[in-house]
Design an enzyme around this catalytic site. Structure first.
Site, PDB file in Angstrom:
ATOM      1  N   CYS A 164      -5.490   1.848  -4.553  1.00  0.00           N
ATOM      2  CA  CYS A 164      -5.037   2.561  -3.374  1.00  0.00           C
ATOM      3  C   CYS A 164      -6.079   3.624  -3.035  1.00  0.00           C
ATOM      4  O   CYS A 164      -6.104   4.687  -3.653  1.00  0.00           O
ATOM      5  CB  CYS A 164      -3.674   3.191  -3.680  1.00  0.00           C
ATOM      6  SG  CYS A 164      -2.862   3.728  -2.206  1.00  0.00           S
ATOM      7  N   CYS A 202       0.825  -1.210   0.000  1.00  0.00           N
ATOM      8  CA  CYS A 202       0.000   0.000   0.000  1.00  0.00           C
ATOM      9  C   CYS A 202       0.862   1.265   0.000  1.00  0.00           C
ATOM     10  O   CYS A 202       1.039   1.914   1.038  1.00  0.00           O
ATOM     11  CB  CYS A 202      -0.975   0.025   1.162  1.00  0.00           C
ATOM     12  SG  CYS A 202      -2.215   1.309   0.868  1.00  0.00           S
TER      13      CYS A 202
HETATM   14  P1  FAD Z   1      -0.306 -11.120   4.004  1.00  0.00           P
HETATM   15  O1  FAD Z   1      -1.758 -10.829   4.040  1.00  0.00           O
HETATM   16  O2  FAD Z   1       0.607 -10.241   4.778  1.00  0.00           O
HETATM   17  O3  FAD Z   1      -0.126 -12.648   4.446  1.00  0.00           O
HETATM   18  C1  FAD Z   1       1.094 -13.345   4.411  1.00  0.00           C
HETATM   19  C2  FAD Z   1       0.975 -14.567   5.316  1.00  0.00           C
HETATM   20  O4  FAD Z   1       2.102 -15.429   5.116  1.00  0.00           O
HETATM   21  C3  FAD Z   1       0.969 -14.185   6.799  1.00  0.00           C
HETATM   22  O5  FAD Z   1      -0.171 -14.718   7.411  1.00  0.00           O
HETATM   23  C4  FAD Z   1       2.252 -14.785   7.350  1.00  0.00           C
HETATM   24  O6  FAD Z   1       2.129 -15.256   8.682  1.00  0.00           O
HETATM   25  C5  FAD Z   1       2.507 -15.946   6.381  1.00  0.00           C
HETATM   26  N1  FAD Z   1       3.929 -16.322   6.294  1.00  0.00           N
HETATM   27  C6  FAD Z   1       4.998 -15.494   6.258  1.00  0.00           C
HETATM   28  N2  FAD Z   1       6.135 -16.224   6.211  1.00  0.00           N
HETATM   29  C7  FAD Z   1       5.769 -17.527   6.204  1.00  0.00           C
HETATM   30  C8  FAD Z   1       6.492 -18.757   6.178  1.00  0.00           C
HETATM   31  N3  FAD Z   1       7.825 -18.780   6.158  1.00  0.00           N
HETATM   32  N4  FAD Z   1       5.806 -19.910   6.201  1.00  0.00           N
HETATM   33  C9  FAD Z   1       4.450 -19.900   6.210  1.00  0.00           C
HETATM   34  N5  FAD Z   1       3.704 -18.761   6.252  1.00  0.00           N
HETATM   35  C10 FAD Z   1       4.365 -17.602   6.257  1.00  0.00           C
HETATM   36  N6  FAD Z   1      -4.308  -3.106   0.443  1.00  0.00           N
HETATM   37  C11 FAD Z   1      -5.366  -2.612  -0.238  1.00  0.00           C
HETATM   38  O7  FAD Z   1      -5.841  -3.249  -1.174  1.00  0.00           O
HETATM   39  N7  FAD Z   1      -5.926  -1.415   0.071  1.00  0.00           N
HETATM   40  C12 FAD Z   1      -5.491  -0.677   1.121  1.00  0.00           C
HETATM   41  O8  FAD Z   1      -6.034   0.380   1.398  1.00  0.00           O
HETATM   42  C13 FAD Z   1      -4.394  -1.179   1.897  1.00  0.00           C
HETATM   43  N8  FAD Z   1      -3.937  -0.487   2.953  1.00  0.00           N
HETATM   44  C14 FAD Z   1      -2.963  -1.028   3.743  1.00  0.00           C
HETATM   45  C15 FAD Z   1      -2.583  -0.346   4.874  1.00  0.00           C
HETATM   46  C16 FAD Z   1      -1.640  -0.882   5.739  1.00  0.00           C
HETATM   47  C17 FAD Z   1      -1.241  -0.123   6.967  1.00  0.00           C
HETATM   48  C18 FAD Z   1      -1.075  -2.153   5.453  1.00  0.00           C
HETATM   49  C19 FAD Z   1      -0.086  -2.773   6.397  1.00  0.00           C
HETATM   50  C20 FAD Z   1      -1.446  -2.839   4.300  1.00  0.00           C
HETATM   51  C21 FAD Z   1      -2.380  -2.281   3.433  1.00  0.00           C
HETATM   52  N9  FAD Z   1      -2.773  -2.933   2.260  1.00  0.00           N
HETATM   53  C22 FAD Z   1      -3.811  -2.426   1.513  1.00  0.00           C
HETATM   54  C23 FAD Z   1      -1.978  -4.081   1.726  1.00  0.00           C
HETATM   55  C24 FAD Z   1      -2.577  -5.457   1.950  1.00  0.00           C
HETATM   56  O9  FAD Z   1      -2.908  -5.653   3.288  1.00  0.00           O
HETATM   57  C25 FAD Z   1      -1.579  -6.503   1.480  1.00  0.00           C
HETATM   58  O10 FAD Z   1      -1.190  -6.195   0.154  1.00  0.00           O
HETATM   59  C26 FAD Z   1      -2.170  -7.905   1.505  1.00  0.00           C
HETATM   60  O11 FAD Z   1      -2.477  -8.262   2.826  1.00  0.00           O
HETATM   61  C27 FAD Z   1      -1.208  -8.898   0.877  1.00  0.00           C
HETATM   62  O12 FAD Z   1      -1.642 -10.211   1.061  1.00  0.00           O
HETATM   63  P2  FAD Z   1      -0.583 -11.410   1.190  1.00  0.00           P
HETATM   64  O13 FAD Z   1      -1.380 -12.645   1.429  1.00  0.00           O
HETATM   65  O14 FAD Z   1       0.390 -11.348   0.093  1.00  0.00           O
HETATM   66  O15 FAD Z   1       0.239 -11.065   2.524  1.00  0.00           O
END
Ligand code: FAD
Length: 523
Positions: free
Chosen positions: A455, A275
């Site tokens: 965003c 983000c």
């Molecule tokens: P995550 O949701 O972070 O999940 C990754 C998972 O992998 C976690 O549960 C972790 O425990 C697990 N993991 C890590 N390492 C390992 C390992 N070695 N073995 C097994 N599991 C593991 N997005 C929007 O669309 N709009 C917004 O307005 C927005 N605002 C945001 C504001 C903030 C403050 C933040 C922090 C994020 C924001 N986002 C927004 C971004 C969005 O939250 C992320 O892009 C999204 O969560 C990505 O998903 P993901 O599954 O890739 O990662």
């Protein structure tokens, strides 16, 4: 090449072997062949075990015959297998008609040594991992699928910016992982400590291996709090906060309410981050509160941005600059936070000038909102899956790994050059689910990702500039409205609709607002 199934490093299985195929087994490094199929089971084209034994002797392979009736595996069979495995040189290639008996008999004989195996193994149970598992199971309910995720809790991170402005209940951003695992998927509560894509397996932190046919890498990214000296010790005290942590976002709101005069610094690290708009969203919402409380004239607001532009897609810069002007905020570009001292409320920035000279600049603060540097997790960066920057290296359109055809990746960890957002994940889920299942069926990959990310820029409480764009900054608005105009409807979308879509659709395999536009690899 002979198609075999690895059970572990010493025992492999396959379907019926012919006399001719034994040479391939020898060339693939097997030292023994174990025939589990009773002679004459398959009719005239099934070689007898004596014929196979003779050819093994010619090739220098050990051979054993343990006939097992189809559908009637007994403990006596298992004991005989154990006896043979104690004698035979390893690795052993065991065969029957399809390989199934060879697998099942081994599970009965050596239960502790069988490593788990899944058709699809998903690493990470965040937005991407849970969402893609649900979508795969919607399409194929019988798929054997496991999600490896260490955390007891799952977070809806996009609402943390709102929490930092007192506009969202933090508890509504947290749910138990166990309640989100899709029906039909297995949860392995552990972290992956090593990827071994050449062996089609991952190693867990406690040493166990898990094998797969297809792997989906969805670990998200890693927040490098420790890259800023003194930050970890200061966070949560001395006016130092960050909306990038569940427990700290409420502290941001506490600070905003408590500040009536002084200096408020907001920081943005080098890209990529998840983000990219979140650093300035925190600033706008804080300013809006101070503006409405008539305190803004006593507060000196500054955004220190390690980059050189306010927002990466040029069309959105003018409406954002209008708010920067309204709030009287200063913009310090190429100014990267490197050190914090909480007790003295001082921050240090490396500031790069037009000639590329870097100067360290000290700034006092009363409130400091930090967005920390972000990177690919070590476990991915140090694996054969990584690109030179450490991200899981996929084709940005198909999301298939560029070197391992049975590996896909999505979410923040994948190398695709889109805005790292949950909105991007919503679209990527469809791409990975459709392409992976097509590949499993031996079909062409049917679906292309257009780079969509979104965003919602919270320029004031109640209004949002909804920035939606794809690869190369191409505008991809969902609604037929000018996307650069701040709107109340977008605030409603962000605070009410999107959380509901996340919990009730995206994580459940309902693909609302999820299909990417018909992208081609030339877009
Ligand atoms: P995550 O949701 O972070 O999940 C990754 C998972 O992998 C976690 O549960 C972790 O425990 C697990 N993991 C890590 N390492 C390992 C390992 N070695 N073995 C097994 N599991 C593991 N997005 C929007 O669309 N709009 C917004 O307005 C927005 N605002 C945001 C504001 C903030 C403050 C933040 C922090 C994020 C924001 N986002 C927004 C971004 C969005 O939250 C992320 O892009 C999204 O969560 C990505 O998903 P993901 O599954 O890739 O990662």
């Amino acid at each position: 090449m002979l198609q075999t199934q690895r059970v572990n490093d010493t025992y492999f299985t396959c379907g019926q072997l012919s006399v001719e195929s034994l040479k391939a087994a020898y060339q693939q490094g097997f030292l023994s062949v174990l025939c589990l199929r009773p002679d004459d089971e398959g009719g005239a084209d099934q070689p007898s075990h004596q014929e196979l034994r003779r050819q093994c002797e010619v090739l220098g392979l050990a051979f054993a015959y343990v006939p097992v009736e189809k559908g009637a595996i007994t403990t006596t069979n298992a004991e005989r297998l154990q006896q043979q495995l104690e004698k035979l040189p390893q690795p052993v290639l065991a065969f029957c008609a399809s390989g199934n008996r060879a697998q099942a008999l081994y599970s009965l004989a050596m239960p502790k040594q069988v490593e788990p195996y899944y058709e699809v193994l998903v690493v990470g149970g965040g937005a991407a991992g849970i969402g893609v598992s649900a979508s795969l199971l919607k399409r194929q309910p019988k798929l054997s699928i496991a999600i490896i995720e260490p955390s007891e809790f799952h977070y809806y991170q996009p609402a943390w910016t709102l929490v930092g402005a007192g506009a969202f209940d933090p508890k509504k951003t947290e749910r138990k992982t166990v309640d989100l695992i899709p029906y039909g998927a297995e949860w392995i509560r552990a972290a992956v400590s090593r990827f071994e894509p050449d062996q089609q397996r991952v190693v867990l932190s406690h040493g166990q291996c898990v094998n797969y046919k297809y792997l989906i890498v969805a670990t998200g990214l890693e927040i490098a709090w420790d890259k800023i000296e003194g930050l970890e010790e200061a966070l949560g005290n001395y006016g130092v906060t960050s909306n990038y942590r569940y427990d700290l976002a409420p502290y941001t709101w506490q600070l905003v309410q408590g500040l009536s005069q002084g200096k408020a610094l907001f920081t943005q690290p080098p890209m990529p981050i998840k983000c990219a708009g979140a650093p300035q969203k925190a600033m706008y919402l804080s300013c809006d509160h101070w503006f409405k409380q008539d305190r803004l004239s006593q507060i000196d607001v500054e955004l220190n941005n390690a980059g050189a532009v306010l927002f990466g897609v040029a069309e959105f810069v003018p409406p954002l600059m209008a708010y920067v002007k309204k709030y009287g905020a200063k913009l310090a570009f190429q100014s990267n936070l490197v050190k914090v001292d909480g007790p003295s409320q001082t921050a240090w920035f490396d500031v790069t000038d037009a000639q590329g000279q870097v100067k360290r600049v000290e700034k006092p603060f009363d409130m400091l909102h930090v967005v920390p540097p972000q990177q690919s997790p070590d476990v991915v960066r140090n694996s054969p899956l990584a690109d030179p920057q450490g991200w899981c290296e996929v084709n940005q359109f198909t999301l298939q790994h560029v070197r391992y055809a049975n590996v896909f990746s999505l979410g923040d960890v994948c190398s695709s050059p889109n805005a790292k957002t949950a909105a991007a994940v919503r679209k990527q889920i469809v791409v990975v689910a459709e392409n992976l299942l097509a590949h499993m069926d031996g079909q062409e990959l049917p679906t292309r990702y257009d780079g969509y990310g979104s965003c919602p820029l919270t320029v004031e409480k109640g209004k949002i500039v909804l920035a939606e764009f794809g690869f190369g900054g191409k505008l991809l608005p969902t609604f037929p409205l000018d996307p650069t105009v701040p709107r109340r409807s977008a605030w409603f979308l962000k605070t009410v609709m999107l959380p509901a879509i996340y919990w009730h659709a995206m994580l459940k395999g309902h693909e609302w607002l999820a299909r990417p536009t018909q992208a081609t690899e030339q877009t």
